[in-house]
Write a protein that holds these residues in place. Sequence first.
Motif, PDB file in Angstrom:
ATOM      1  N   ARG A  44      -2.141   7.207  10.418  1.00  0.00           N
ATOM      2  CA  ARG A  44      -1.173   6.643   8.846  1.00  0.00           C
ATOM      3  C   ARG A  44      -1.090   5.278   8.904  1.00  0.00           C
ATOM      4  NH1 ARG A  44       0.901  11.337   7.038  1.00  0.00           N
ATOM      5  NH2 ARG A  44       0.139  13.069   7.707  1.00  0.00           N
ATOM      6  N   ASN A  45      -1.818   4.160   9.533  1.00  0.00           N
ATOM      7  CA  ASN A  45      -0.775   3.264   9.213  1.00  0.00           C
ATOM      8  C   ASN A  45      -2.192   2.778   8.885  1.00  0.00           C
ATOM      9  OD1 ASN A  45      -3.552   2.305  10.790  1.00  0.00           O
ATOM     10  ND2 ASN A  45      -2.102   2.698  12.708  1.00  0.00           N
ATOM     11  N   ALA A  46      -1.552   1.353   7.743  1.00  0.00           N
ATOM     12  CA  ALA A  46      -2.866   0.743   7.098  1.00  0.00           C
ATOM     13  C   ALA A  46      -4.528  -0.098   7.342  1.00  0.00           C
ATOM     14  CB  ALA A  46      -1.741  -0.514   6.359  1.00  0.00           C
ATOM     15  N   GLU A  47      -4.219  -0.423   8.538  1.00  0.00           N
ATOM     16  CA  GLU A  47      -5.184  -0.401   9.468  1.00  0.00           C
ATOM     17  C   GLU A  47      -6.006   0.522  10.553  1.00  0.00           C
ATOM     18  OE1 GLU A  47      -1.928  -1.502  10.877  1.00  0.00           O
ATOM     19  OE2 GLU A  47      -1.670  -3.280   9.587  1.00  0.00           O
TER      20      GLU A  47
END
Length: 51
Positions: A44-47
């Motif tokens: 759930r993170n941009a990376e």
Amino acid sequence: MNVTTSSVTFLTRDIAAVRRFYDAYFETWYPFGCGWYVLMRLGRNAEAPEF
């Protein structure tokens, strides 16, 4: 040219089965879906990798 992001594309006839597989074994998140196309992110993170 500097590549900053990349993604992988899978072609399948059964999107629901693919979603069930990744939901069962990974922390998946679907930022976009329209029936015939789904953007899936492993986390759930941009990376997090997406395909």
